[in-house]
Design a protein around this motif. Structure first.
Motif, PDB file in Angstrom:
ATOM      1  N   SER A   1      24.811  42.049  48.046  1.00 35.74           N
ATOM      2  CA  SER A   1      23.973  41.917  46.857  1.00 35.74           C
ATOM      3  C   SER A   1      24.581  41.080  45.745  1.00 35.74           C
ATOM      4  N   LEU A   2      25.882  41.240  45.484  1.00 37.23           N
ATOM      5  CA  LEU A   2      26.458  40.631  44.283  1.00 37.23           C
ATOM      6  C   LEU A   2      27.128  39.288  44.524  1.00 37.23           C
ATOM      7  N   MET A   3      27.924  39.184  45.584  1.00 34.38           N
ATOM      8  CA  MET A   3      28.644  37.929  45.788  1.00 34.38           C
ATOM      9  C   MET A   3      27.719  36.729  45.988  1.00 34.38           C
ATOM     10  N   PRO A   4      26.570  36.869  46.654  1.00 30.55           N
ATOM     11  CA  PRO A   4      25.662  35.712  46.736  1.00 30.55           C
ATOM     12  C   PRO A   4      25.141  35.267  45.374  1.00 30.55           C
ATOM     13  N   LEU A   5      25.228  36.155  44.370  1.00 26.41           N
ATOM     14  CA  LEU A   5      24.712  35.821  43.050  1.00 26.41           C
ATOM     15  C   LEU A   5      25.786  35.326  42.098  1.00 26.41           C
ATOM     16  N   CYS A   6      27.046  35.633  42.393  1.00 31.40           N
ATOM     17  CA  CYS A   6      28.137  35.367  41.455  1.00 31.40           C
ATOM     18  C   CYS A   6      28.797  34.016  41.719  1.00 31.40           C
ATOM     19  N   GLN A   7      29.159  33.364  40.641  1.00 26.39           N
ATOM     20  CA  GLN A   7      29.992  32.181  40.744  1.00 26.39           C
ATOM     21  C   GLN A   7      31.438  32.569  41.044  1.00 26.39           C
ATOM     22  N   TYR A   8      31.853  33.724  40.477  1.00 30.58           N
ATOM     23  CA  TYR A   8      33.254  34.130  40.604  1.00 30.58           C
ATOM     24  C   TYR A   8      33.346  35.621  40.295  1.00 30.58           C
ATOM     25  N   PHE A   9      34.174  36.335  41.084  1.00 36.16           N
ATOM     26  CA  PHE A   9      34.397  37.771  40.874  1.00 36.16           C
ATOM     27  C   PHE A   9      35.893  38.020  40.984  1.00 36.16           C
ATOM     28  N   ALA A  10      36.492  38.579  39.925  1.00 33.80           N
ATOM     29  CA  ALA A  10      37.929  38.861  39.899  1.00 33.80           C
ATOM     30  C   ALA A  10      38.144  40.367  39.833  1.00 33.80           C
ATOM     31  N   TYR A  11      39.005  40.878  40.715  1.00 30.95           N
ATOM     32  CA  TYR A  11      39.320  42.313  40.736  1.00 30.95           C
ATOM     33  C   TYR A  11      40.801  42.499  40.413  1.00 30.95           C
TER      34      TYR A  11
END
Length: 440
Positions: free
Chosen positions: A366-376
């Protein structure tokens, strides 16, 4: 080659340009001092002004000196009332006089630095100059952010502030050439010939025809000069500006933080420090970006900036609740077709049993296809520093997110165990594409 130093005082309000040129001249030293200051000050205080030092050799200026082949010279400078020519001065003990014009010290080391104060904006510009949101692109131009003046040629009417002297004089020169306006040096040459001829003619004799002809030519040239002015109102041109809408890309950053009971005061403090630095970076770097703050325990909620950083809360841990809240906010307010979506999440890795797999699935589907970048960011215990470089060991949530990182190149994950790790990790996550991570 000679160098001339302009030491005239800056006129009122004119020192900003000189200050910027000076900072540009010693930028490498200033950048080093700024990076060093990060390690000794708190992250919450990073947006304060800073006194930095640069080596004196970086601000040295050329000077004139007597050549070595010129022999020895002795001189007593004006204003001196203590010494006379030929007096011998005892050398300062311990090498205290080393370094011309700089303060000595007891251990023989001289003062060799120049101190000056950086303003808050100058400090932040240098602090964040090589950081960037990864892959910030204009997915869609949703709205017209502002209208800015843009040059649109020239006009015959305008304000004195917009007068184009260059274009005006170009038009004036072209007109004078086309109309064959007599040049000033031509009329001066005629006047000089008339004076020379008048000096040779006796006062009691009639004027010769040559003198009469020269006077007629001069009168004709002067009348033509008056009819054809040096600058005519028709020559005047003003720079013309039109207000043009400036489209801007829409970007939103989601900040997700675990505030459950498993996050002790130390872990919460590290998470807050990371997000304070992130929030400061976003406000400094981008004019058109929205920030959404989401805190979660077993339930998640969107909060304001003050609550996110300062409110105390505890409870269970269900990380997927924050991801679900983020997805709901995206669906409600930030359609991916019109917004660039970024996210940063901080947690200690503790999670409800079985929920980590749900988090990984929610991210992948759901989220990664929408995000340009995700940092954890995972916050470790002080005795777990050895796990910082490990990709396989750690909490269940870390292992689950490892699979997300393998499938999605725009997903990054790092670990921190102390305040000293925050800034280096932050730079690794947001370093400008093609840039180098500084060793701080």
């Amino acid at each position: 080659m000679g160098h001339f130093i302009d030491r005239r005082l800056n006129p009122k309000g004119k020192s900003l340009g000189n200050r910027r040129r000076f900072i540009g001249r010693v930028r490498a030293s200033v950048k080093k001092s700024v990076d060093e200051s990060v390690r000794r000050r708190g992250i919450a205080d990073v947006d304060q002004s800073e006194q930095v030092s640069v080596p004196a050799k970086g601000i040295s200026e050329p000077s004139f000196r007597h050549a070595a082949q010129g022999g020895k010279r002795q001189a007593v400078l004006s204003g001196n009332r203590t010494f006379r020519a030929g007096d011998k001065i005892q050398k300062p003990p311990g090498g205290a006089g080393k370094g011309r014009g700089r303060e000595g010290s007891a251990d023989g080391e001289g003062e060799d630095e120049f101190l000056f104060m950086l303003s808050r904006d100058e400090f932040l510009d240098i602090f964040f100059e090589d950081l960037e949101l990864p892959d910030l692109v204009k997915l869609s131009l949703k709205e017209i952010a502002a209208a800015r003046p843009q040059r649109m040629g020239y006009t015959v009417a305008g304000t004195p502030a917009n007068l184009s002297v260059e274009r005006t004089m170009r038009n004036a020169i072209g007109r004078r050439i086309a109309l064959r306006r007599p040049k000033t040096r031509e009329t001066q040459a005629l006047e000089q010939q008339i004076r020379e001829l008048e000096a040779r003619v006796p006062a009691d004799e009639a004027e010769p025809p040559e003198l009469i002809k020269l006077r007629e030519e001069l009168d004709k040239a002067q009348r033509r000069q008056r009819r054809i002015p040096f600058v005519d109102p028709l020559d005047v041109r003003y720079r013309y500006f039109e207000m043009q809408p400036e489209p801007a890309a829409n970007a939103v950053m989601f900040c997700l933080m675990d505030v459950s009971a498993s996050m002790g005061e130390r872990e919460k403090d590290l998470a807050k420090r990371f997000f304070v630095l992130l929030h400061l970076f976003l406000k400094q770097r981008y004019d058109k970006i929205e920030v959404v703050f989401i805190r979660h325990t077993q339930v998640a909620s969107e909060v304001d900036e003050e609550t996110f950083f300062h409110s105390r809360e505890s409870g269970g841990t269900v990380v997927s609740s924050a991801l679900n809240e983020m997805k709901a906010i995206i669906d409600a307010r930030y359609p991916p077709s019109e917004w660039n979506i970024y996210a940063a999440q901080a947690s200690d890795g503790e999670n409800y049993r079985g929920d980590s797999a749900t988090c990984a699935a929610r991210l992948k589907e759901s989220l990664m296809p929408l995000c340009q970048y995700f940092a954890y960011i995972e916050i470790l215990e002080e005795n777990e520093i050895g796990l910082m470089q490990s990709d396989d060991n750690g909490m269940e949530l870390w292992r689950a997110y490892r699979g997300v990182a393998d499938d999605w190149p725009n997903f990054a994950m790092k670990r921190i165990a102390s305040p000293a790790h925050i800034y280096p990790v932050f730079r690794e996550l947001f370093v400008r594409k093609g840039g180098l991570v500084a060793d701080v």
